[in-house]
Design an enzyme around this catalytic site. Structure first.
Site, PDB file in Angstrom:
ATOM      1  N   ASP A  33      24.761   3.496  -5.770  1.00  0.00           N
ATOM      2  CA  ASP A  33      23.728   4.426  -6.247  1.00  0.00           C
ATOM      3  C   ASP A  33      24.212   5.844  -5.967  1.00  0.00           C
ATOM      4  O   ASP A  33      25.061   6.056  -5.095  1.00  0.00           O
ATOM      5  CB  ASP A  33      22.384   4.164  -5.536  1.00  0.00           C
ATOM      6  CG  ASP A  33      21.194   4.685  -6.331  1.00  0.00           C
ATOM      7  OD1 ASP A  33      20.480   3.860  -6.942  1.00  0.00           O
ATOM      8  OD2 ASP A  33      20.989   5.925  -6.377  1.00  0.00           O
ATOM      9  N   VAL A 118      21.303  -3.295 -18.215  1.00  0.00           N
ATOM     10  CA  VAL A 118      19.854  -3.488 -18.035  1.00  0.00           C
ATOM     11  C   VAL A 118      19.107  -2.186 -18.358  1.00  0.00           C
ATOM     12  O   VAL A 118      17.941  -2.201 -18.743  1.00  0.00           O
ATOM     13  CB  VAL A 118      19.535  -3.944 -16.592  1.00  0.00           C
ATOM     14  CG1 VAL A 118      18.038  -4.123 -16.383  1.00  0.00           C
ATOM     15  CG2 VAL A 118      20.263  -5.247 -16.258  1.00  0.00           C
ATOM     16  N   HIS A 175      15.037  -4.940 -27.909  1.00  0.00           N
ATOM     17  CA  HIS A 175      14.126  -5.007 -26.767  1.00  0.00           C
ATOM     18  C   HIS A 175      13.119  -3.882 -26.930  1.00  0.00           C
ATOM     19  O   HIS A 175      13.274  -2.808 -26.383  1.00  0.00           O
ATOM     20  CB  HIS A 175      14.942  -4.818 -25.483  1.00  0.00           C
ATOM     21  CG  HIS A 175      14.149  -5.015 -24.229  1.00  0.00           C
ATOM     22  ND1 HIS A 175      13.287  -6.063 -24.032  1.00  0.00           N
ATOM     23  CD2 HIS A 175      14.109  -4.286 -23.084  1.00  0.00           C
ATOM     24  CE1 HIS A 175      12.752  -5.966 -22.828  1.00  0.00           C
ATOM     25  NE2 HIS A 175      13.229  -4.889 -22.238  1.00  0.00           N
TER      26      HIS A 175
END
Ligand code: APR
Length: 311
Positions: A33, A118, A175
């Site tokens: 991160d 994702v 999506h």
């Protein structure tokens, strides 16, 4: 563990995916991160749960990419999530910049990895990652269909009062609101739901599935879904790591399949150690094909928008 998976983004989806990967003892996990301390802290916290959860997966948190070297799979969850009132598309330029830079770093350190995207808007982020990493198309895919079909299965099981394990569902397309759930191929103990429910009830479940992400966003108010998205990414990861060759709906680059070209969109694929080993073409009715074309049109429009953005 002899397999290594990197999860980029140690936020809600990333940390939950790391937890599931470790607890299933599928691989060692590297959590990355940009926020200093967060990936390190979460990885250490997860590692300290290992004696109780009884697994020996090693977990490392970092702000750099050295530790990610030679990962088998990299799951990219970095980006900003939706807030109430935002569509997935509102995230486009911010997340495109993030996914582009991340995919480049990943490709340098793990040139043989499979990428599972994702970050949203999902199908468009697959394009960004695909261009940035330069990997062949079988090694870049997006997580959406597994999540959308899990949502559909959940609603089917609630409606019929049966075990989720008896349910199967297929969802195609992008999506987003234009996703294409296929009731004909959605079953309870092998029986199509079209024989078990009225068209009105099916339509209600289909609508709820298409709005499944927004339903969670409106409840959470400060972010978007993460337990089910993480589970979905982990199911894809497991099929690849174990070469299980599961057929799962994933965003894949189509080159003529379903009459669609040069576009990432959700279709059933076979997932094994080479990533996407086959795109399964199922015969669609005219109505289903028209719905898929509409969904593809919506994704294409966003891909075109992105071309004009500086990210
Ligand atoms: N590199 C690494 N990590 C980054 C970067 C970057 N360049 N930019 C942002 N991040 C990190 C953030 O610091 C944050 O910890 O990504 C993490 C995202 O976590 P959350 O904000 O909790 O978001 P999450 O709910 O996990 O969703 C992530 O997945 O489902 C999609 O729409 C969702 O695009 C969103 C993504």
């Amino acid at each position: 563990m002899d397999k290594k998976v990197t999860v980029i983004g140690a936020g809600n989806v990333g940390a939950t995916a790391a937890q599931r990967l470790a607890e299933k003892e599928l691989c060692d996990v590297v959590l990355v991160d940009i926020v200093e301390g967060v990936p390190q802290g979460k990885a250490l916290d997860l590692a300290e749960a290992a004696p109780i959860e009884k697994h020996d997966a090693r977990l490392i948190g970092t702000n750099g990419y050295d530790e990610t070297e030679n990962s088998d799979i990299v799951i990219i969850t970095a980006g900003i999530p939706r807030k109430p009132g935002m569509s997935r598309d509102d995230l486009i330029s911010t997340n495109a910049g993030i996914v582009k830079s991340v995919a480049k770093e990943v490709a340098r350190k793990s040139p043989n990895a499979v990428l599972i995207i994702v970050s949203n808007p999902l199908d468009v982020m697959c394009h960004v990652a695909f261009e940035a990493c330069g990997f062949p198309k079988n090694r870049v895919m997006g997580m959406a269909g597994v999540l959308d079909s899990a949502r559909f299965r959940t609603f089917i099981s609630m409606e019929m009062n049966v075990s989720v394990e008896n349910t199967h569902a297929f969802v195609l397309g992008g999506h987003g609101d234009t996703m294409v759930p296929l009731p004909r191929y959605s079953t309870v103990a092998g029986i199509p739901i079209t024989e078990l429910m009225t068209p009105e009830r099916i339509e209600a479940l289909v609508k709820r599935t298409a709005n499944g992400g927004a339903e969670i966003v409106s409840l959470l108010k400060t972010g978007s879904a993460y337990y089910a998205p993480a589970s979905a990414a982990v199911e894809m990861t497991e099929s690849i790591l174990k070469d299980k060759k599961k057929i799962l709906p994933c965003a894949a680059l189509l080159e003529g399949e379903y009459g669609i070209r040069d576009l990432f969109i959700g279709v059933p694929v076979k997932l094994g150690s080479n990533g996407i080993e086959e795109i399964i073409e199922i015969k669609l009715t005219d109505v289903e094909q028209a719905a898929l074309n509409k969904s593809a049109g919506a994704v294409k429009e966003m891909v075109e928008t992105l071309k004009n953005l500086d990210y």
